[in-house]
Design a protein around this motif. Structure first.
Motif, PDB file in Angstrom:
ATOM      1  N   GLY A 196     -75.006  61.894 -52.128  1.00 43.44           N
ATOM      2  CA  GLY A 196     -75.236  61.268 -53.320  1.00 43.44           C
ATOM      3  C   GLY A 196     -76.898  61.032 -53.318  1.00 43.44           C
TER       4      GLY A 196
ATOM      5  N   THR B 163     -74.115  60.210 -65.856  1.00 45.10           N
ATOM      6  CA  THR B 163     -75.023  60.311 -64.744  1.00 45.10           C
ATOM      7  C   THR B 163     -76.477  60.131 -65.105  1.00 45.10           C
TER       8      THR B 163
ATOM      9  N   PHE C  85     -71.420  66.524 -62.618  1.00 43.43           N
ATOM     10  CA  PHE C  85     -71.736  65.071 -62.118  1.00 43.43           C
ATOM     11  C   PHE C  85     -70.843  64.321 -63.338  1.00 43.43           C
ATOM     12  N   ALA C  86     -70.618  63.221 -62.762  1.00 41.18           N
ATOM     13  CA  ALA C  86     -69.880  62.319 -63.948  1.00 41.18           C
ATOM     14  C   ALA C  86     -70.611  62.166 -65.255  1.00 41.18           C
TER      15      ALA C  86
ATOM     16  N   GLU D 183     -72.190  60.338 -58.218  1.00 40.80           N
ATOM     17  CA  GLU D 183     -70.878  60.825 -58.012  1.00 40.80           C
ATOM     18  C   GLU D 183     -70.701  62.284 -58.976  1.00 40.80           C
ATOM     19  N   ARG D 184     -70.268  63.273 -57.973  1.00 38.82           N
ATOM     20  CA  ARG D 184     -69.942  64.488 -58.380  1.00 38.82           C
ATOM     21  C   ARG D 184     -68.731  64.606 -58.933  1.00 38.82           C
ATOM     22  N   VAL D 185     -68.269  65.187 -59.925  1.00 36.99           N
ATOM     23  CA  VAL D 185     -66.854  65.387 -60.383  1.00 36.99           C
ATOM     24  C   VAL D 185     -66.400  67.012 -60.137  1.00 36.99           C
TER      25      VAL D 185
ATOM     26  N   ARG E   9     -75.384  56.090 -55.374  1.00 38.30           N
ATOM     27  CA  ARG E   9     -74.889  57.447 -55.143  1.00 38.30           C
ATOM     28  C   ARG E   9     -74.360  58.181 -56.220  1.00 38.30           C
TER      29      ARG E   9
END
Lengths: 202, 262
Positions: B221, B171, B167-168, B198-200, B196
């Protein structure tokens, strides 16, 4: 190996050099009685302790586990045999998808020696590694809403037996009369991580 | 013995569940709020692990034989004569408990009387007309003292999960800064809406072990916190884990309620 956080009374062990089931079999006697769950999965092992104060000691013990003594496989126990009638509804589909004949699909599946890698999805549903590469097919594009209990199935590089009637997206190639999971039995599940398994045409 | 007049919302028998069987795919199950269940048991003089009724509310029972009961809504021991009824209404916390002196003594499965709503193990959820057996008088007398209703703390403590790096970077801060709304809730998990996450790192995660309190994030998310009947393994990344003692802060927040993390 890497030890990843999972709250104050658990960790997730990742980046193992051996199958998680093999690692867990080597670890179980070394981690101590404070471990209340040891759950291998596809690439990791979850360790849960009863008391957060004991977690550090368990992590130290986990780092010292040497699974190479089990690499030979003989310490994982005798091979569990599952009698199968290879009359599943998807044998022809698997044959078509792999370019094999129906007989070849059955012979290849029955000739392999499998190992229980982990359980999940439902009580007693064991993911078995060792499926011959020629039989690696994706899951069915449309899962069934109901798969008969005892169905022997393959998908995504694994083989498995559905312990109860449930929805299922794997290819059904046969059926066993064996009761894979019975909550009134001790232990309830016939298959546990690490066990070698063979299918025997009935 | 008691009889179910109305089963209400999600009424099941619960005790401490089935620990130690996750490696063969058996969910832990057990009471969503074990401390509250134990409190109700103590009031009626039961051992803390006696099986109780857990309900999201709307449960109405009738005493077939005289029984002594206590619920979290009115934490005193109450005698019900044969034929008398009692209702556990919806409202306040999400999960209510009704303890009966002697304990609920349905047939155990794998050492527990808990209903596992995910795997189906244990007794089925209660339905209208069900007759539920009650055990013999325990040794302890019903407790004379009224157990204090625990004030629900405002915030649940969280720590990093195993896949936080999916995740960012900010997070955990986002989790702590956002007022989360409970959008759906069940014995399996509590779903939260707000931001939501956010996935990296994209792609699939091979299934891995889960614990109660783990916060999974599916591709849409919205975080989901695992509860009593959570699956033993799952393929959504776990971003954070709620402190064990604080899981019930989230679990007891009804749909529409706000949850905050620290």
């Amino acid at each position: 190996m890497r030890v990843l956080p999972m709250g104050r009374n658990a960790v997730l062990v990742d980046d193992l050099t051996v199958s998680p089931a093999v690692w867990a079999a080597a670890a179980v006697d070394r981690l101590g009685p404070q471990v209340i769950e040891l759950v291998p999965a596809a690439t990791t092992v979850l360790i849960v302790v009863d008391d957060p104060g004991r977690l550090d000691a368990v992590i130290d013990a986990a780092r010292a586990v040497d699974p190479t003594r089990l690499a030979g496989g003989s310490e994982l126990g005798p091979t569990f045999e599952i009698p199968v009638s290879y009359d599943g509804p998807d044998v022809a589909d698997v044959a078509a998808a792999t370019g094999l004949t129906a007989d070849e699909v059955v012979d290849l599946h029955a000739a392999a020696v499998y190992r229980v890698e982990f359980c999940g999805f439902a009580p007693g549903f064991a993911y078995l590694s060792g499926l011959p590469a020629a039989l690696h097919v994706s899951r069915r594009s449309t899962p069934r809403t109901r798969v008969p209990a005892g169905s022997v199935a393959i998908a995504a590089g694994y083989s498995a037996v559905y312990p109860t009637s449930s929805p299922g997206g794997w290819h059904l190639i046969g059926r066993t009369e064996m009761t894979m999971f019975d909550p009134s039995r001790s232990p309830p599940a016939l298959l546990a991580p690490g066990m070698p398994v063979r299918f025997v045409p009935a | 013995m008691i009889e179910v007049v109305r089963s209400g919302l999600s009424t099941t028998v619960q005790d401490r569940g089935r620990p130690g069987l996750a490696a063969v795919g058996v969910p832990h199950s057990g009471a969503v709020d074990p401390q509250l269940a134990a409190q109700c048991n103590r009031i009626v003089g039961n051992p803390p692990d006696a099986a109780v009724l857990e309900t999201a509310g709307g449960l109405q029972i009738r005493a077939v034989t005289a029984v002594t009961v206590a619920s979290d809504l009115e934490p005193v021991a109450r005698s019900l004569a044969a034929g008398q009824q009692l209702t556990v209404p919806v409202g306040g916390r999400q999960w209510h408990y009704l303890a009966v002196r002697g304990g609920i003594v349905v047939e155990p499965v794998l050492g527990s009387r808990s209903t596992d709503t995910l795997s189906g193990l244990g007794p089925p959820p209660l339905a209208e007309g069900d007759r539920v057996p009650v055990g013999d008088e325990p040794n302890d007398a019903p407790s004379g003292e009224v157990a204090p209703v625990r004030p629900s703390a405002a915030e649940a403590r969280i720590g990093p999960g195993p896949r936080l790096d999916w995740f960012a970077e900010s997070t955990l801060e986002t989790l702590r800064r956002t007022p989360w709304t409970v959008t759906t809730t069940s014995r399996v998990g509590v779903r939260l809406g707000g931001v939501r996450l956010e996935r990296v790192r994209l792609g699939e995660l091979p299934s891995e072990g889960l614990v109660r309190g783990a916060i999974q994030v599916p591709p849409d998310g919205d975080p989901i916190m695992m509860l009593a009947d959570h699956p033993t393994t799952g393929g959504y990344p776990v971003v954070a884990v709620v402190e064990i003692a604080d899981v019930t802060i989230v679990a007891q927040t009804p749909v529409g309620g706000i949850v905050r993390f620290v």
